[in-house]
Write an enzyme that holds these catalytic residues in place. Structure first.
Site, PDB file in Angstrom:
ATOM      1  N   GLU A 222     -20.591   2.486  36.898  1.00 20.08           N
ATOM      2  CA  GLU A 222     -21.900   3.148  36.910  1.00 20.08           C
ATOM      3  C   GLU A 222     -22.567   2.938  38.267  1.00 20.08           C
ATOM      4  O   GLU A 222     -22.464   1.857  38.858  1.00 20.08           O
ATOM      5  CB  GLU A 222     -22.781   2.577  35.796  1.00 20.08           C
ATOM      6  CG  GLU A 222     -24.134   3.247  35.634  1.00 20.08           C
ATOM      7  CD  GLU A 222     -24.901   2.715  34.431  1.00 20.08           C
ATOM      8  OE1 GLU A 222     -26.142   2.670  34.506  1.00 20.08           O
ATOM      9  OE2 GLU A 222     -24.258   2.325  33.428  1.00 20.08           O
TER      10      GLU A 222
ATOM     11  N   ASP B  93     -26.428   3.688  39.922  1.00 22.27           N
ATOM     12  CA  ASP B  93     -27.758   4.029  39.422  1.00 22.27           C
ATOM     13  C   ASP B  93     -28.812   4.249  40.499  1.00 22.27           C
ATOM     14  O   ASP B  93     -28.891   3.498  41.472  1.00 22.27           O
ATOM     15  CB  ASP B  93     -28.318   2.878  38.554  1.00 22.27           C
ATOM     16  CG  ASP B  93     -27.528   2.642  37.280  1.00 22.27           C
ATOM     17  OD1 ASP B  93     -26.771   3.531  36.882  1.00 22.27           O
ATOM     18  OD2 ASP B  93     -27.691   1.567  36.700  1.00 22.27           O
TER      19      ASP B  93
ATOM     20  N   GLU C  60     -32.859   4.456  39.438  1.00 26.53           N
ATOM     21  CA  GLU C  60     -33.877   4.499  38.388  1.00 26.53           C
ATOM     22  C   GLU C  60     -35.239   4.360  39.049  1.00 26.53           C
ATOM     23  O   GLU C  60     -35.408   3.565  39.987  1.00 26.53           O
ATOM     24  CB  GLU C  60     -33.678   3.387  37.356  1.00 26.53           C
ATOM     25  CG  GLU C  60     -32.464   3.588  36.472  1.00 26.53           C
ATOM     26  CD  GLU C  60     -32.339   2.527  35.393  1.00 26.53           C
ATOM     27  OE1 GLU C  60     -32.036   2.888  34.246  1.00 26.53           O
ATOM     28  OE2 GLU C  60     -32.553   1.348  35.706  1.00 26.53           O
TER      29      GLU C  60
END
Length: 292
Positions: A101, A103, A105
């Site tokens: 993953e 990311d 955010e």
């Protein structure tokens, strides 16, 4: 191919070229994404995206195809005003307990307080590699470009063309790196007021709902994941369409590093590699390596 009819030869050549050039450009949310939750809280107009959050539900989409190496980018306008407790997420991920993953955010805050740009990376299920920044711009009064560049050598996070973070491949030294799983692209808007804003001290003010984040001009120039065969194919530097394997993409330029260092020295607010209390002095092994 001697003796084949011309029409057959054309079909064979077109098929071969399609297999060779696995780089794609996707720019339409309707065509390239599916809704994963909050169907009635998602809107698309002229190929643009509108994610909505209210007290009843948030919203999320994911790409139809998975990718292994290349670049994905999107222009994003975050929730304006009092966004405390909200999280807008834009990331790539595979599935399973040993997932990979990458990311972005965006953690909301009370009116007048800055957002937090939160980045993380998981490799074979291991994360806990957070780095956070305060934006040096207003991410709510216009669209800004957020790009993930990912190749066999490194992962780079860009904001408006400026690199802010690098995670290099030290797999040969026993440090997991995301290079054997295709990842789909996700975008979502949801409430996480138990932790998102000032450690959960500031809650979502639902009287301000609906909260809206917008996206446009999504592009993916990547190797499309076709299963395990892609592990070798997408990393093969002899394939012309694998532009991300070029030596010029294995290392940031001096100018890029200088620009990144200015952002990191002026706007970084958390780096897991400096959090000795969290790791009780036993730091993740990549923290002692060259970062970029």
């Amino acid at each position: 191919m001697a003796g084949l009819p011309v029409q057959t030869l054309i079909i064979v050549l077109v098929t071969a070229l399609a297999i060779l050039d696995r780089t794609v450009v996707e720019a339409n949310f309707d065509k390239n994404f599916i809704v994963t939750w909050g169907k009635h809280h998602i809107g698309t107009t002229n190929g643009n995206l509108r994610l909505v959050l209210d007290k009843s539900a948030g919203s999320a989409i994911r790409s139809k195809v998975a990718h292994l190496f290349g670049t994905v980018e999107m222009l994003i306008k975050l929730v304006p005003g009092n966004s405390a407790g909200t999280v807008a997420a834009y990331y790539m991920s595979s599935t399973g307990t040993a997932h990979d993953e990458i990311d972005f955010e965006f953690l909301g805050n009370a009116t007048g307080e800055p957002y937090t740009i939160h980045t993380n990376i998981f490799a074979k299920g291991k994360g806990d590699r957070e780095q956070q920044f305060k934006p040096w711009f207003n991410p709510t009064n216009g669209f800004h470009n957020y790009t993930i560049h990912w190749n066999p050598s490194e992962v780079v996070w860009f904001v408006d063309g400026t690199p802010i973070r690098v995670f290099r491949n030290y797999e040969k030294e026993g440090i997991a790196y995301p290079n054997k799983q295709g990842m789909k692209v996700f975008a979502s808007l949801w409430s996480a007021d138990d932790w998102a804003t000032q450690g959960g001290r500031v809650k979502t003010n639902w009287t301000q709902a609906p909260f809206v984040a917008e996206g446009r001009r999504y592009k993916a120039r990547t190797c499309v994941w076709q299963g395990p065969v892609s592990i070798k194919q997408c990393a093969d530097p002899t394939i012309k369409s694998n532009w991300w394997t070029s030596p010029s993409f294995s290392q940031l330029t001096r100018t890029q590093i200088d620009r990144m260092q200015k952002i990191r020295s002026g706007f970084m607010i958390y780096d897991y590699c400096k959090d000795t209390n969290r790791f009780k002095g036993v730091m993740p092994p990549e923290c002692s390596k060259r970062q970029f």
